[in-house]
Structures are given as C-alpha cells and as structure tokens.
Design an enzyme around this catalytic site. Structure first.
Site, PDB file in Angstrom:
ATOM      1  N   LYS A  15       0.822  -1.212   0.000  1.00 36.40           N
ATOM      2  CA  LYS A  15       0.000   0.000   0.000  1.00 36.40           C
ATOM      3  C   LYS A  15       0.859   1.267   0.000  1.00 36.40           C
ATOM      4  CE  LYS A  15      -2.186  -1.138   3.826  1.00 36.40           C
ATOM      5  NZ  LYS A  15      -1.623  -2.446   4.224  1.00 36.40           N
ATOM      6  N   ARG A  90      -8.734   1.238  10.377  1.00 34.12           N
ATOM      7  CA  ARG A  90      -8.335  -0.147  10.619  1.00 34.12           C
ATOM      8  C   ARG A  90      -9.376  -0.888  11.440  1.00 34.12           C
ATOM      9  NH1 ARG A  90      -2.653   0.452   9.872  1.00 34.12           N
ATOM     10  NH2 ARG A  90      -1.490  -1.488  10.115  1.00 34.12           N
ATOM     11  N   ARG A 135      12.598  -2.183  11.073  1.00 33.46           N
ATOM     12  CA  ARG A 135      11.425  -1.794  11.877  1.00 33.46           C
ATOM     13  C   ARG A 135      11.266  -2.751  13.034  1.00 33.46           C
ATOM     14  NH1 ARG A 135       6.079  -0.354   8.434  1.00 33.46           N
ATOM     15  NH2 ARG A 135       5.153  -1.464  10.187  1.00 33.46           N
ATOM     16  N   ARG A 146       0.428  -9.164  14.069  1.00 33.75           N
ATOM     17  CA  ARG A 146      -0.221  -8.102  13.283  1.00 33.75           C
ATOM     18  C   ARG A 146      -1.245  -8.690  12.321  1.00 33.75           C
ATOM     19  NH1 ARG A 146       4.980  -5.718  11.309  1.00 33.75           N
ATOM     20  NH2 ARG A 146       3.831  -4.671   9.670  1.00 33.75           N
TER      21      ARG A 146
HETATM   22  P1  ADP Z   1       1.556  -2.367   8.397  1.00 32.24           P
HETATM   23  O1  ADP Z   1       2.900  -2.431   7.743  1.00 32.24           O
HETATM   24  O2  ADP Z   1       1.280  -3.534   9.307  1.00 32.24           O
HETATM   25  O3  ADP Z   1       0.441  -2.069   7.460  1.00 32.24           O
HETATM   26  P2  ADP Z   1       1.575   0.366   9.498  1.00 32.24           P
HETATM   27  O4  ADP Z   1       2.906   0.915   9.152  1.00 32.24           O
HETATM   28  O5  ADP Z   1       0.389   0.848   8.747  1.00 32.24           O
HETATM   29  O6  ADP Z   1       1.643  -1.237   9.489  1.00 32.24           O
HETATM   30  O7  ADP Z   1       1.278   0.583  11.067  1.00 32.24           O
HETATM   31  C1  ADP Z   1       2.192   0.177  12.057  1.00 32.24           C
HETATM   32  C2  ADP Z   1       1.521   0.133  13.429  1.00 32.24           C
HETATM   33  O8  ADP Z   1       0.978   1.423  13.782  1.00 32.24           O
HETATM   34  C3  ADP Z   1       0.324  -0.829  13.553  1.00 32.24           C
HETATM   35  O9  ADP Z   1       0.715  -2.158  13.784  1.00 32.24           O
HETATM   36  C4  ADP Z   1      -0.416  -0.198  14.750  1.00 32.24           C
HETATM   37  O10 ADP Z   1       0.240  -0.490  15.963  1.00 32.24           O
HETATM   38  C5  ADP Z   1      -0.257   1.301  14.509  1.00 32.24           C
HETATM   39  N1  ADP Z   1      -1.375   1.860  13.698  1.00 32.24           N
HETATM   40  C6  ADP Z   1      -1.268   2.343  12.419  1.00 32.24           C
HETATM   41  N2  ADP Z   1      -2.471   2.770  11.965  1.00 32.24           N
HETATM   42  C7  ADP Z   1      -3.359   2.544  12.966  1.00 32.24           C
HETATM   43  C8  ADP Z   1      -4.766   2.741  13.109  1.00 32.24           C
HETATM   44  N3  ADP Z   1      -5.518   3.267  12.109  1.00 32.24           N
HETATM   45  N4  ADP Z   1      -5.355   2.387  14.287  1.00 32.24           N
HETATM   46  C9  ADP Z   1      -4.631   1.876  15.282  1.00 32.24           C
HETATM   47  N5  ADP Z   1      -3.308   1.642  15.229  1.00 32.24           N
HETATM   48  C10 ADP Z   1      -2.654   1.977  14.077  1.00 32.24           C
END
Ligand code: ADP
Length: 191
Positions: A15, A90, A135, A146
């Site tokens: 994404k 989310r 990360r 996750r």
């Molecule tokens: P991924 O690579 O899993 O898509 P992101 O970089 O989007 O992860 O997000 C990393 C972390 O930030 C998530 O695992 C969560 O802890 C937090 N996070 C991101 N967006 C949200 C959201 N909309 N609501 C709650 N927590 C969030």
C-alpha cells in the site's frame, strides 16, 4: 471535486509503495498512520511515548487516539484536493468516524482499493523489509500477531465498503509497475 482514496489490505501488500506513486501523479498527499506514529515515536514526545509499546507489540492504538490524530491531519490545507489514506481506518468504529468527518465537509470516498495478497506471500515480504529497514514491529512473532489483529479488526472493512459500493479489489501479487497500471486505470475513470 476532491479525490479521496483509501487503500486497504494486509500488512506487506504494498500500500505504501503505491500510495507514493499516486501522490506523485495526482498531487494529493499520502497519509500513512503507520508513518505518522513512527515519526511521533522517533521524536520522543508525549504521543510517541504513549503509542510506542503498543506499536512494538503489533497491537492497534485506541480508536479515540487515532481518530483525534486523523481529525487534525485531515483538517490541514494540503488535503483540499483529496488524499490517499494508508493504514486508516483499521476498525469499523474508525471507518464510521471517517465517514462522519467526510460527511461534515460534504465529501465522500471516491474509491477504496483493496490489495489482495496471500498471507504467506505478505509475511515473506515483511521479513525482507525487516532486514532492509530494521522496523521493530517487523520481528517474526510481531508480524504474525499483526496478521491476527488485521483479520479480527480490519478485515470486516471489506464488507463495510462493499456495502457502500466503493470497493475495488486488486491483485497485489504482481510487480509494483503492474499493480500501479491497474490503479492508474481505475483513477482515470474517477478524476
Ligand atoms: P503495516 O505495515 O502492518 O500495514 P503500518 O505501518 O500501517 O503497518 O502501522 C504500524 C503500526 O501502527 C500498527 O501495527 C499499529 O500499531 C499502529 N497503527 C497504524 N495505523 C493505525 C490505526 N488506524 N489504528 C490503530 N493503530 C494503528
């Protein structure tokens, strides 16, 4: 008319990569909650200290907190012509909050692009990224967690946006260029 786009799909589906391409071609900002939270953590302020342990475990921060952060972010003037959301909403309550925010300014989502990718493939990609980017939430156990969180809390959004008639499914198991070609064609119909 503003071009408000949302990218859905499991962690590792690509994404963020595609959001940056859309941003370059359409001059609308990518808004990644993951990036915003990681920046808050890196800067060491109050918000960062509050969310750091939650992000590191691979859990979601509270709906109240992320909705407040997004409310501020979406009020900034750079979203006037549209935005690309990546990582928000989310959960169903977050999606409802977003609908209300958009409704109050007379806007609605132009398209929800759902990236579809087998979990095994997504996990492989994330393991590769862990090595490249270091990360702390790309550790194998946290990655698995996750996915559990994504299935339980985020997957219901597929039905939510299907019912709204704005969801477009996308095969994310293709090269970056191939995926972008599909997205570009969908966007052309809407802008
Ligand atoms: P991924 O690579 O899993 O898509 P992101 O970089 O989007 O992860 O997000 C990393 C972390 O930030 C998530 O695992 C969560 O802890 C937090 N996070 C991101 N967006 C949200 C959201 N909309 N609501 C709650 N927590 C969030």
């Amino acid at each position: 008319m503003a071009l408000d786009i949302l990218l859905l799909g499991p962690p590792g589906a690509g994404k963020g990569t595609q959001a940056k391409r859309i941003e370059d071609d359409h001059a609308i900002p990518q808004i990644s909650t993951g990036d915003m939270l990681r920046e808050a953590i890196a800067s060491g302020g109050g918000l960062g200290r509050q969310v750091a342990p939650i992000v590191e475990r691979g859990d979601l921060v509270s709906d109240e907190l992320i909705v407040a952060v997004m409310r501020d972010r979406l009020e900034r003037s750079d979203t006037r012509d549209g935005f690309i959301l990546d990582g928000f909403p989310r959960t169903i309550p977050q999606a409802e909050a977003l609908d209300q925010m958009l409704d109050s300014i007379g806007r609605s989502l132009a398209m929800v692009l759902e990236f579809e990718l087998e979990e095994d493939e997504a996990v492989d990609r994330l393991m590769g990224r862990a090595v490249e980017e270091g990360r702390t939430d790309d550790d194998p156990d946290v990655i698995r967690h996750r996915f559990v969180v994504w299935r339980e809390q985020t997957l219901p959004l597929t039905e939510y946006y299907t019912e709204q008639g704005v969801r477009v499914a996308l095969d994310a198991d293709q090269s970056v260029d191939e995926v972008y070609e599909v997205i570009a064609a969908e966007l052309q119909q809407r802008s």
